[in-house]
Design a protein around this motif. Structure first.
Motif, PDB file in Angstrom:
ATOM      1  N   GLY A   1     -21.218 -42.245  13.258  1.00  0.00           N
ATOM      2  CA  GLY A   1     -21.719 -42.010  14.606  1.00  0.00           C
ATOM      3  C   GLY A   1     -22.924 -41.085  14.627  1.00  0.00           C
ATOM      4  N   VAL A   2     -22.892 -40.041  13.804  1.00  0.00           N
ATOM      5  CA  VAL A   2     -24.023 -39.112  13.747  1.00  0.00           C
ATOM      6  C   VAL A   2     -25.251 -39.809  13.178  1.00  0.00           C
ATOM      7  CG1 VAL A   2     -24.877 -36.973  12.715  1.00  0.00           C
ATOM      8  CG2 VAL A   2     -22.560 -37.056  13.637  1.00  0.00           C
ATOM      9  N   VAL A   3     -25.070 -40.631  12.157  1.00  0.00           N
ATOM     10  CA  VAL A   3     -26.201 -41.382  11.603  1.00  0.00           C
ATOM     11  C   VAL A   3     -26.740 -42.342  12.665  1.00  0.00           C
ATOM     12  CG1 VAL A   3     -26.910 -43.059   9.849  1.00  0.00           C
ATOM     13  CG2 VAL A   3     -25.426 -41.155   9.219  1.00  0.00           C
ATOM     14  N   LYS A   4     -25.849 -43.006  13.390  1.00  0.00           N
ATOM     15  CA  LYS A   4     -26.275 -43.940  14.436  1.00  0.00           C
ATOM     16  C   LYS A   4     -27.024 -43.229  15.555  1.00  0.00           C
ATOM     17  CE  LYS A   4     -23.137 -47.842  14.160  1.00  0.00           C
ATOM     18  NZ  LYS A   4     -22.175 -48.659  14.914  1.00  0.00           N
ATOM     19  N   LEU A   5     -26.662 -41.982  15.840  1.00  0.00           N
ATOM     20  CA  LEU A   5     -27.320 -41.242  16.916  1.00  0.00           C
ATOM     21  C   LEU A   5     -28.822 -41.133  16.672  1.00  0.00           C
ATOM     22  CD1 LEU A   5     -27.147 -39.615  19.531  1.00  0.00           C
ATOM     23  CD2 LEU A   5     -26.621 -37.597  18.137  1.00  0.00           C
ATOM     24  N   VAL A   6     -29.202 -41.041  15.415  1.00  0.00           N
ATOM     25  CA  VAL A   6     -30.625 -40.920  15.086  1.00  0.00           C
ATOM     26  C   VAL A   6     -31.406 -42.151  15.524  1.00  0.00           C
ATOM     27  CG1 VAL A   6     -32.269 -40.665  13.181  1.00  0.00           C
ATOM     28  CG2 VAL A   6     -30.132 -39.368  13.161  1.00  0.00           C
ATOM     29  N   ILE A   7     -30.793 -43.316  15.437  1.00  0.00           N
ATOM     30  CA  ILE A   7     -31.512 -44.564  15.729  1.00  0.00           C
ATOM     31  C   ILE A   7     -31.021 -45.240  17.010  1.00  0.00           C
ATOM     32  CG2 ILE A   7     -32.181 -45.012  13.352  1.00  0.00           C
ATOM     33  CD1 ILE A   7     -29.413 -47.072  14.636  1.00  0.00           C
ATOM     34  N   GLU A   8     -30.122 -44.604  17.725  1.00  0.00           N
ATOM     35  CA  GLU A   8     -29.546 -45.197  18.938  1.00  0.00           C
ATOM     36  C   GLU A   8     -30.624 -45.467  19.986  1.00  0.00           C
ATOM     37  OE1 GLU A   8     -26.239 -46.663  21.051  1.00  0.00           O
ATOM     38  OE2 GLU A   8     -26.389 -45.982  18.994  1.00  0.00           O
ATOM     39  N   VAL A   9     -30.477 -46.546  20.729  1.00  0.00           N
ATOM     40  CA  VAL A   9     -31.442 -46.870  21.781  1.00  0.00           C
ATOM     41  C   VAL A   9     -31.387 -45.803  22.864  1.00  0.00           C
ATOM     42  CG1 VAL A   9     -31.428 -49.357  21.351  1.00  0.00           C
ATOM     43  CG2 VAL A   9     -29.804 -48.381  22.981  1.00  0.00           C
ATOM     44  N   GLU A  10     -32.495 -45.639  23.550  1.00  0.00           N
ATOM     45  CA  GLU A  10     -32.633 -44.554  24.521  1.00  0.00           C
ATOM     46  C   GLU A  10     -31.579 -44.583  25.619  1.00  0.00           C
ATOM     47  OE1 GLU A  10     -36.605 -44.547  26.003  1.00  0.00           O
ATOM     48  OE2 GLU A  10     -37.439 -43.827  24.123  1.00  0.00           O
ATOM     49  N   ASP A  11     -31.201 -45.756  26.076  1.00  0.00           N
ATOM     50  CA  ASP A  11     -30.249 -45.855  27.185  1.00  0.00           C
ATOM     51  C   ASP A  11     -28.862 -45.318  26.849  1.00  0.00           C
ATOM     52  OD1 ASP A  11     -32.308 -47.067  28.515  1.00  0.00           O
ATOM     53  OD2 ASP A  11     -31.475 -49.081  28.423  1.00  0.00           O
ATOM     54  N   THR A  12     -28.445 -45.475  25.600  1.00  0.00           N
ATOM     55  CA  THR A  12     -27.076 -45.098  25.231  1.00  0.00           C
ATOM     56  C   THR A  12     -26.987 -43.837  24.382  1.00  0.00           C
ATOM     57  OG1 THR A  12     -27.196 -46.599  23.345  1.00  0.00           O
ATOM     58  CG2 THR A  12     -26.243 -47.478  25.376  1.00  0.00           C
ATOM     59  N   ALA A  13     -28.110 -43.285  23.954  1.00  0.00           N
ATOM     60  CA  ALA A  13     -28.102 -42.093  23.095  1.00  0.00           C
ATOM     61  C   ALA A  13     -27.440 -40.881  23.754  1.00  0.00           C
ATOM     62  CB  ALA A  13     -29.518 -41.754  22.631  1.00  0.00           C
ATOM     63  N   PRO A  14     -27.711 -40.569  25.026  1.00  0.00           N
ATOM     64  CA  PRO A  14     -27.083 -39.387  25.630  1.00  0.00           C
ATOM     65  C   PRO A  14     -25.555 -39.474  25.646  1.00  0.00           C
ATOM     66  CG  PRO A  14     -28.922 -40.103  26.966  1.00  0.00           C
ATOM     67  CD  PRO A  14     -28.685 -41.165  25.936  1.00  0.00           C
ATOM     68  N   GLU A  15     -25.033 -40.624  25.994  1.00  0.00           N
ATOM     69  CA  GLU A  15     -23.576 -40.785  26.032  1.00  0.00           C
ATOM     70  C   GLU A  15     -22.989 -40.713  24.622  1.00  0.00           C
ATOM     71  OE1 GLU A  15     -19.792 -40.957  26.970  1.00  0.00           O
ATOM     72  OE2 GLU A  15     -21.430 -40.608  28.377  1.00  0.00           O
ATOM     73  N   LEU A  16     -23.660 -41.298  23.648  1.00  0.00           N
ATOM     74  CA  LEU A  16     -23.185 -41.225  22.273  1.00  0.00           C
ATOM     75  C   LEU A  16     -23.151 -39.770  21.800  1.00  0.00           C
ATOM     76  CD1 LEU A  16     -22.241 -42.454  19.620  1.00  0.00           C
ATOM     77  CD2 LEU A  16     -24.649 -42.872  19.038  1.00  0.00           C
ATOM     78  N   ALA A  17     -24.162 -38.995  22.116  1.00  0.00           N
ATOM     79  CA  ALA A  17     -24.191 -37.574  21.724  1.00  0.00           C
ATOM     80  C   ALA A  17     -23.016 -36.829  22.346  1.00  0.00           C
ATOM     81  CB  ALA A  17     -25.516 -36.936  22.124  1.00  0.00           C
ATOM     82  N   ARG A  18     -22.760 -37.049  23.624  1.00  0.00           N
ATOM     83  CA  ARG A  18     -21.625 -36.388  24.293  1.00  0.00           C
ATOM     84  C   ARG A  18     -20.297 -36.800  23.654  1.00  0.00           C
ATOM     85  NH1 ARG A  18     -25.171 -36.889  28.699  1.00  0.00           N
ATOM     86  NH2 ARG A  18     -24.519 -39.003  29.212  1.00  0.00           N
ATOM     87  N   ARG A  19     -20.168 -38.097  23.350  1.00  0.00           N
ATOM     88  CA  ARG A  19     -18.926 -38.584  22.740  1.00  0.00           C
ATOM     89  C   ARG A  19     -18.719 -37.987  21.348  1.00  0.00           C
ATOM     90  NH1 ARG A  19     -17.835 -42.756  19.485  1.00  0.00           N
ATOM     91  NH2 ARG A  19     -19.824 -43.794  19.780  1.00  0.00           N
ATOM     92  N   LEU A  20     -19.807 -37.879  20.575  1.00  0.00           N
ATOM     93  CA  LEU A  20     -19.699 -37.314  19.227  1.00  0.00           C
ATOM     94  C   LEU A  20     -19.324 -35.834  19.261  1.00  0.00           C
ATOM     95  CD1 LEU A  20     -22.756 -39.043  17.534  1.00  0.00           C
ATOM     96  CD2 LEU A  20     -20.337 -39.455  17.033  1.00  0.00           C
ATOM     97  N   ILE A  21     -19.851 -35.102  20.214  1.00  0.00           N
ATOM     98  CA  ILE A  21     -19.486 -33.677  20.339  1.00  0.00           C
ATOM     99  C   ILE A  21     -18.009 -33.557  20.694  1.00  0.00           C
ATOM    100  CG2 ILE A  21     -19.815 -31.605  21.744  1.00  0.00           C
ATOM    101  CD1 ILE A  21     -22.834 -32.341  21.759  1.00  0.00           C
TER     102      ILE A  21
END
Length: 124
Positions: A66-86
């Motif tokens: 998930g952390v590796v994916k966060l680097v390349i995640e599309v702009e629309d879903t990156a904020p939610e992915l960051a919150r979920r990973l935390i």
């Protein structure tokens, strides 16, 4: 694209056992046909290419992936992915130093992405 290497030393002899390089791509189509950087290394048999979109469901639960994916995640879903990973880090990582370091890494990626597009993270 990121190139990550790992070597192992045989404790009894202090000899290098092997070196394995992992090269991460968002998708198979994201790989260059004629890479200009690291071309000689990428041609080695010790290089493993990992396509993040092909890792399957098991990878979805993986904090590291998930952390590796966060680097390349599309702009629309990156904020939610960051919150979920935390949140996932707070729930799964028991060592306090490791938890703090991982959250700092996620926040660093988040801040870097926020600088690219400040409107993405306004709600978080």
């Amino acid at each position: 694209m990121g190139l990550w290497g790992r070597s192992r030393i045989i404790p009894q002899s202090n000899r290098l056992l092997f070196t394995l390089y992992c090269n991460f791509y968002p998708t198979r189509s994201g790989e260059r046909e004629n890479p200009s950087h690291f071309g000689e290394i990428l041609a080695l048999n010790r290089v493993r290419r990992i396509y993040l979109d092909e890792l399957g469901e098991a990878a979805e639960a993986s904090l590291g992936v998930g952390v590796v994916k966060l680097v390349i995640e599309v702009e629309d879903t990156a904020p939610e992915l960051a919150r979920r990973l935390i949140q996932q880090t707070k729930q799964q990582v028991t060592d306090e130093a490791a938890k703090r370091d991982l959250i700092n890494l996620i926040e660093t990626i988040k801040v870097t992405r926020e600088r690219e597009n400040p409107y993405l993270y306004m709600s978080g």
